[in-house]
Design a protein around this motif. Structure first.
Motif, short mmCIF file in Angstrom:
data_model
loop_
_atom_site.label_atom_id
_atom_site.label_comp_id
_atom_site.label_asym_id
_atom_site.label_seq_id
_atom_site.Cartn_x
_atom_site.Cartn_y
_atom_site.Cartn_z
N PHE A 1 0.85 -1.21 0.11
CA PHE A 1 0.16 0.06 0.01
C PHE A 1 1.15 1.23 -0.13
O PHE A 1 0.33 2.48 -0.84
N ASN B 1 -4.44 0.27 10.05
CA ASN B 1 -5.64 0.34 9.71
C ASN B 1 -5.92 1.74 9.40
O ASN B 1 -6.90 1.93 8.84
N LEU C 1 -5.55 2.58 5.87
CA LEU C 1 -6.59 1.84 5.11
C LEU C 1 -8.11 2.93 5.28
O LEU C 1 -8.75 2.95 4.19
N TYR D 1 -7.76 5.46 2.80
CA TYR D 1 -8.17 5.11 1.45
C TYR D 1 -9.62 5.17 1.25
O TYR D 1 -10.28 5.83 0.38
N TYR D 2 -10.28 4.61 2.32
CA TYR D 2 -11.86 4.71 2.26
C TYR D 2 -12.57 6.09 2.12
O TYR D 2 -13.42 6.20 1.63
#
Length: 236
Positions: free
Chosen positions: A81, A188, A191, A194-195
């Protein structure tokens, strides 16, 4: 100062409200997830218990090839990532550099709102900032996973643990499990960034879509962290 005044006057009140609610939702949900992780049994909290149990079981194993392989596998996700995020940041910076052409291209899409070049640059800048934040969280996760791997490699042999006080195993499991758990928390956070970049993409269409997308993403995050099927499977 002049650019700031132009921005304040160029962005409609509804957009400012949507932007304020977006950041409030992000920060508020992050605090909620952190404070209620143990009480409500979040996905991260339950997997941290598994990580701690892993480190405890490690102290009983003579051969730790499996533990090394798992450590390497955990490191691969934030590494992937982080590399991907660099490419995204590069693409966004290129879009900012050619904002006039990019703005004209986006405005050709159906249902997009007509905005000035300054507001368009603001939206691209916000997206870039989100992915920069995600990059820092992913790279910090990578470093913490390497710290955890060092703890695994430096752990005394199973026979040596038998010669140590009984609390030595628990102490090692607490320390190593905490380090790997912090690495998972940083991953986390990346991520989550990203969301939450998707509502900003929706902002190019309209502030209403921005608001709806923000609420939708927060709902999805909550469902996955506190109500998912895998969470039920992980519960003892």
């Amino acid at each position: 100062m002049q650019s700031l005044r132009q921005l304040l006057s160029a962005l409609p009140p509804l957009d400012w409200l949507a932007l304020l609610l977006y950041f409030a939702a992000w920060v508020g949900y992050a605090q909620f997830a952190k404070r209620h992780a143990e009480a409500r049994g979040s996905l991260l909290a339950l997997t941290n218990r598994v990580r701690r149990q892993w480190m405890l079981q490690l102290t009983y194993r003579e051969m730790r090839v499996l533990d090394g392989a798992v450590s390497q596998a955990l490191l691969s996700s934030p590494s992937f990532f982080a590399s991907t995020t660099i490419l995204i940041i590069g693409g966004l910076l290129a879009a900012i550099g050619a904002s006039e052409k990019t703005s004209a291209l986006v405005l050709e899409l159906p249902f997009t709102v007509q905005t000035s070049a300054l507001v368009f640059d603001l939206k691209l800048g916000l997206l870039t900032g989100i992915f920069v934040y995600a990059f820092f969280r992913f790279t910090w996760s990578m470093r913490q996973y390497t710290f955890g791997a060092l703890l695994v490699a430096s752990a005394p042999e199973a026979g040596q643990f038998r010669e140590l006080p009984p609390s030595a195993r628990e102490t090692f499991a607490d320390r190593a499990g905490a380090v790997v758990g912090m690495a998972a928390e940083a991953f986390n956070d990346g991520l989550r960034g990203y969301y939450l970049a998707f509502p900003v993409v929706a902002w190019f269409f309209s502030p209403w879509v921005f608001l709806v997308a923000t609420g939708g993403v927060i709902y999805v995050l909550y469902q996955r962290e506190f109500r998912s099927e895998v969470l039920d499977a992980l519960r003892p």
